[in-house]
Design a protein around this motif. Structure first.
Motif, mmCIF file in Angstrom:
data_model
loop_
_atom_site.group_PDB
_atom_site.id
_atom_site.type_symbol
_atom_site.label_atom_id
_atom_site.label_comp_id
_atom_site.label_asym_id
_atom_site.label_seq_id
_atom_site.Cartn_x
_atom_site.Cartn_y
_atom_site.Cartn_z
ATOM 1 N N GLU A 1 0.865 -1.196 0.000
ATOM 2 C CA GLU A 1 0.000 0.000 0.000
ATOM 3 C C GLU A 1 0.891 1.232 0.000
ATOM 4 O O GLU A 1 1.496 1.555 1.021
ATOM 5 C CB GLU A 1 -0.872 0.027 1.270
ATOM 6 N N PRO A 2 1.011 1.889 -1.131
ATOM 7 C CA PRO A 2 1.807 3.125 -1.132
ATOM 8 C C PRO A 2 1.038 4.234 -0.421
ATOM 9 O O PRO A 2 -0.149 4.087 -0.155
ATOM 10 C CB PRO A 2 1.970 3.441 -2.626
ATOM 11 N N ASP A 3 1.703 5.297 -0.088
ATOM 12 C CA ASP A 3 1.061 6.491 0.473
ATOM 13 C C ASP A 3 0.399 6.252 1.822
ATOM 14 O O ASP A 3 -0.657 6.798 2.108
ATOM 15 C CB ASP A 3 0.020 7.070 -0.518
ATOM 16 N N THR A 4 0.958 5.407 2.643
ATOM 17 C CA THR A 4 0.446 5.279 4.013
ATOM 18 C C THR A 4 1.033 6.416 4.844
ATOM 19 O O THR A 4 2.082 6.960 4.509
ATOM 20 C CB THR A 4 0.848 3.935 4.637
ATOM 21 N N PRO A 5 0.349 6.781 5.973
ATOM 22 C CA PRO A 5 0.861 7.910 6.769
ATOM 23 C C PRO A 5 2.262 7.649 7.324
ATOM 24 O O PRO A 5 3.070 8.569 7.412
ATOM 25 C CB PRO A 5 -0.150 8.019 7.916
ATOM 26 N N LYS A 6 2.540 6.420 7.711
ATOM 27 C CA LYS A 6 3.862 6.099 8.255
ATOM 28 C C LYS A 6 4.523 5.014 7.417
ATOM 29 O O LYS A 6 3.841 4.134 6.892
ATOM 30 C CB LYS A 6 3.725 5.630 9.708
ATOM 31 N N PRO A 7 5.858 5.086 7.286
ATOM 32 C CA PRO A 7 6.526 4.172 6.344
ATOM 33 C C PRO A 7 6.394 2.694 6.716
ATOM 34 O O PRO A 7 6.433 1.845 5.827
ATOM 35 C CB PRO A 7 7.986 4.630 6.382
ATOM 36 N N HIS A 8 6.247 2.367 8.019
ATOM 37 C CA HIS A 8 6.186 0.946 8.360
ATOM 38 C C HIS A 8 4.785 0.372 8.190
ATOM 39 O O HIS A 8 4.552 -0.800 8.456
ATOM 40 C CB HIS A 8 6.707 0.716 9.786
ATOM 41 N N GLN A 9 3.842 1.212 7.743
ATOM 42 C CA GLN A 9 2.504 0.703 7.426
ATOM 43 C C GLN A 9 2.465 0.292 5.955
ATOM 44 O O GLN A 9 3.257 0.764 5.147
ATOM 45 C CB GLN A 9 1.450 1.792 7.681
ATOM 46 N N GLY A 10 1.521 -0.613 5.637
ATOM 47 C CA GLY A 10 1.310 -0.973 4.236
ATOM 48 C C GLY A 10 2.382 -1.884 3.659
ATOM 49 O O GLY A 10 2.574 -1.942 2.454
ATOM 50 N N LEU A 11 3.102 -2.592 4.552
ATOM 51 C CA LEU A 11 4.103 -3.551 4.080
ATOM 52 C C LEU A 11 3.547 -4.959 4.224
ATOM 53 O O LEU A 11 2.791 -5.248 5.152
ATOM 54 C CB LEU A 11 5.396 -3.410 4.896
ATOM 55 N N THR A 12 3.933 -5.840 3.314
ATOM 56 C CA THR A 12 3.450 -7.220 3.352
ATOM 57 C C THR A 12 4.640 -8.174 3.332
ATOM 58 O O THR A 12 5.609 -7.952 2.612
ATOM 59 C CB THR A 12 2.504 -7.487 2.163
ATOM 60 N N TYR A 13 4.537 -9.212 4.166
ATOM 61 C CA TYR A 13 5.601 -10.212 4.308
ATOM 62 C C TYR A 13 5.296 -11.357 3.336
ATOM 63 O O TYR A 13 4.241 -11.984 3.435
ATOM 64 C CB TYR A 13 5.601 -10.704 5.759
ATOM 65 N N LEU A 14 6.200 -11.599 2.401
ATOM 66 C CA LEU A 14 5.947 -12.591 1.354
ATOM 67 C C LEU A 14 7.112 -13.560 1.199
ATOM 68 O O LEU A 14 8.261 -13.222 1.490
ATOM 69 C CB LEU A 14 5.767 -11.883 0.008
ATOM 70 N N MET A 15 6.763 -14.746 0.711
ATOM 71 C CA MET A 15 7.781 -15.740 0.327
ATOM 72 C C MET A 15 7.733 -15.876 -1.197
ATOM 73 O O MET A 15 6.650 -15.847 -1.774
ATOM 74 C CB MET A 15 7.450 -17.104 0.944
ATOM 75 N N PHE A 16 8.890 -16.005 -1.821
ATOM 76 C CA PHE A 16 8.878 -16.157 -3.287
ATOM 77 C C PHE A 16 10.012 -17.058 -3.760
ATOM 78 O O PHE A 16 10.990 -17.287 -3.044
ATOM 79 C CB PHE A 16 8.912 -14.792 -3.985
#
Lengths: 340, 381
Positions: free
Chosen positions: B175-190
């Motif tokens: 999620e770009p443009d969240t109020p704080k940088p540590h928001q909107g991140l997703t933990y993924l395996m690839f």
């Protein structure tokens, strides 16, 4: 496996902390340094009543020990409050007498140490040249010689007589007397040498614990200072250069602590020496940062920080220099030293 | 206060020692940062796993022995004392697996953990980016929603083991443009061999490809490879950062064994009159013991149900600086021969130099100690 202090040991530390907090130890230390031993003796009696000296003596001589873990717990608090006096010497003297057993002078001398009536100074082979606070100690114990030639002599303060002017220490609360050469011969032979070796370990353990407490006090006081002291409009404790010095002090102290209690459990010379050098180096590292971060006020005798700063330096070489302790650690390993 | 192990733990120690005595390769494996060494270390993981020694602290259903943290410490003491190989699966075992136990689904655990335990799948971490190092939350690699999953887009770097590993895990901005940088991140395996992934190995100081850059060009990741809720990746990644993981990232057993080897070198090589080096050897012995006892104290707290949080920063600074000091002492004991790149200390020395940088730089760790343990005010980094 449960390498943590139990509830009772923590309560013991807390009760000593409370008692010493209310005793206004900085004033006691300054009085002691100026030759007024009354307030220090009053604290000494309270420590005896709290059972501190009993921890070093077996039940047969009115003690509750030997309990080196308890000694370590107590001496951390004594260091935190910069309590003056021949503390490690008294505990090690008790351990020495206890180690000599029934044949020795324990029955005659130990109960008064336990009760706090007999403040004791001690000189051992390998333990440094001075009788700490010899001008005030009630009992002077001195071991001369090694092996079969070892002998223990003891004298009361009055009988010890003038031992020359006490030397001043960098820590004004430590008064360095020369050991008395006379005194009554209390015991002799190889068992005295063995007992002296054990007593040296007790003195080192107590000094390590005291140094850890000194380091903690220095860290706590410095953290308080850098939170309050404002420059450039912000607390100086918000600057990384300040934070990182204090973080390093905390790391050094936190890794000395388990060595101290591990040594108290095993009481092997190598473990005790490892705890001694590590706790004393941690305390001195912390002292340097404490001085630097306090700035000029920390460099004054009138500011109480000096009471811990100077003690950190003195304890570093008392009862085993860093080099002696490191050498003891390597002697404790199985196998020989370098071949070449 | 008691340092004695239970009889059950001592029996476990004896069983581990017997197995290691019979299985540890007589000749050290080639460096795991080479293709040949990576394969050899992967085979060693399979050998460990065949007798359930690769992940002793995991539940039995995933190939472990349900060892508590004290028993894990016992295993590690035996493992390193036996001279057993480094662990090529360390990143997966110590970083990804705890996250899966806490935040993964049963399906993810069943799918990922058994092949991690055998070394069939070796995992790399993919945290840092060219412009996001210590300030990890400023990362910009994207996870863009698509049918049934996500498309990864961007660049990761300093990805340990990625040159030869199979799969990777990391944080991506969903999620770009969240109020704080540590928001909107997703933990993924690839999958590192999926279409759209380019792996460019990076040579560390000695040239071996110990890490890599990852270029991700619309790499498809199914929803089943998201750990935790989309957008909650920061919390998922940090949840295990300070807890048991802080205790288990580098085991005391490793340093106790290294200090033993150093004492052996000192006996063989040292000039007895060189007290400066003697003191450094003593400090290595003392430091290993201090680290062991510190860890036992914190393991005891952990077993008492206490959480061990920012204290793990004390631990990280200590072992990383200790490791360098120990290896420097070894090289100095070797004298001019210590310059050679193929002594039995060279690999460990080069590896040790990275310690204060990875897993959160020591500067970040000192900030955490100062702010969270000492209570100093936050300031500009």
């Amino acid at each position: 496996m449960r390498f943590l202090l139990d509830t009772e040991q923590r309560a013991f530390a807390a009760s000593l902390d409370a008692m010493l907090s209310s005793a206004d130890t900085p004033t006691v230390v300054r009085a002691w340094a100026s030759g007024d031993h009354g307030p220090g003796r009053a604290v000494w009696s309270k420590l005896a009543d709290a059972g501190v000296f009993a921890l070093a003596a077996p039940e047969a001589y009115e003690g509750v020990g030997p309990l080196p873990v308890g000694i370590a717990v107590a001496f951390v608090e004594l260091g935190r409050h910069a309590v003056p006096g021949p503390l490690a010497e008294t505990v090690a003297g008790a351990a020495l007498l206890a180690a000599l057993g029934e044949e020795g002078p324990a029955e005659r001398l130990l109960p008064a140490i336990v009760s706090g009536k007999s403040m004791t100074t001690l000189v051992l082979p390998g333990g440094g040249p001075f009788a700490l606070d010899g001008d005030v100690a009630d009992l002077h114990l001195t071991v001369h010689g090694t092996g079969a030639a070892a002998e223990l002599r003891g004298s009361s303060r009055a009988a010890a007589g003038p031992t020359g002017l006490p030397r001043t220490s960098l820590d004004p609360a430590r008064r360095l007397a020369l050991p008395s050469s006379g005194g009554e011969r209390l015991a002799g032979g190889p068992q005295v040498a063995d007992a002296a070796a054990r007593a040296l370990d007790w003195a080192r353990l107590a000094t390590a614990a005291q140094a850890l407490g000194v380091g903690q006090a220095l860290l706590d006081r410095t953290v308080g200072h850098v939170r309050r002291r404002t420059q450039f409009g912000v607390p100086i404790g918000s600057f990384q250069a300040v934070k990182h010095r204090l973080a390093d002090a905390r790391i050094a102290l936190e890794f000395a602590r388990p060595l101290l209690f591990g040594a108290a459990l095993s009481m092997t010379p190598a473990d005790v020496a490892a705890a001694k050098v590590t706790a004393c180096e941690a305390a001195w590292t912390t002292a340097r940062s404490a001085l630097q971060l306090h700035g000029a006020i920390g460099y004054t005798a009138e500011y109480d920080l000096s009471l811990w700063l100077t003690k950190a330096r003195a304890l570093r070489t008392a009862w085993g220099t860093p080099a002696e302790c490191r050498a003891e650690v390597l002697r404790g390993l199985s196998g020989a030293g370098p071949r070449s | 206060m008691d340092l004695a192990h239970s009889r059950a733990d001592e029996a476990f120690r004896a069983e581990a020692r017997a197995w290691l005595d019979a299985h540890v390769p007589a000749v050290p494996l080639p460096s795991l940062e080479t293709a040949e060494g990576f394969a050899a270390h992967r085979a060693w993981e399979a050998e460990l796993a065949a007798d359930r020694w690769s992940v002793v602290s995991w539940p039995e259903e995933y190939g472990g022995r349900a060892a508590d943290v004290v028993r894990w410490l016992v295993f590690e003491e035996e493992y390193w004392s036996a001279g057993a190989p480094g662990r090529v699966s360390q990143n997966g075992i110590s970083l990804l697996a705890p996250t899966l136990f806490d935040h993964g689904t049963a399906e993810q655990r069943a799918r990922v953990l058994p092949s991690m335990a055998t070394g069939e799948v070796v995992w790399a971490q993919a945290w840092s980016e060219p412009e996001a190092g210590s300030d990890l939350a400023s990362l910009t690699s994207r996870a863009v929603r698509t049918d049934g999953g996500w498309l990864l887009r961007g660049q990761k770097t300093w990805s340990s083991r990625a040159a030869f590993a199979d799969r990777a895990f990391g944080l991506f901005r969903s999620e770009p443009d969240t109020p704080k940088p540590h928001q909107g991140l997703t933990y993924l395996m690839f999958d590192l061999r999926a279409p759209g992934v380019t792996v460019r190995p990076i040579g560390r100081l000695d040239g071996k490809p110990a890490f890599a850059e990852l270029f991700l060009d619309d790499v498809f990741v199914p929803d089943t490879d998201v750990i935790g809720e989309p957008g909650a990746g920061w919390r998922v990644a940090m949840a295990t950062a300070g807890n048991e993981r802080g205790l288990t990232l580098r085991s005391p057993g490793r340093f106790l064994a290294a200090a033993d080897r150093l004492v052996g070198l000192w006996r063989d090589r040292a000039d007895p009159s060189d007290t400066a080096l003697r003191d450094r050897v003593a400090d290595a012995v003392i430091g290993a013991r201090a680290y062991q006892l510190f860890t036992y104290a914190h393991a005891s707290r952990f077993l008492d149900g206490e959480s061990v949080g920012p204290e793990s920063s004390l631990n990280k600074v200590f072992w990383s600086e200790y490791d360098i000091a120990l290896h420097e002492t070894a090289l100095d004991l070797l004298g001019p021969a210590g310059e050679q790149a193929d002594t039995e200390w060279s690999e460990g020395f080069v590896f040790s130099l990275a310690g204060p940088i990875y897993a959160g730089t020591n500067e970040i760790q000192r900030d955490i100690i100062a702010e969270r343990l000492l209570g100093l005010p936050k300031g500009r980094r």
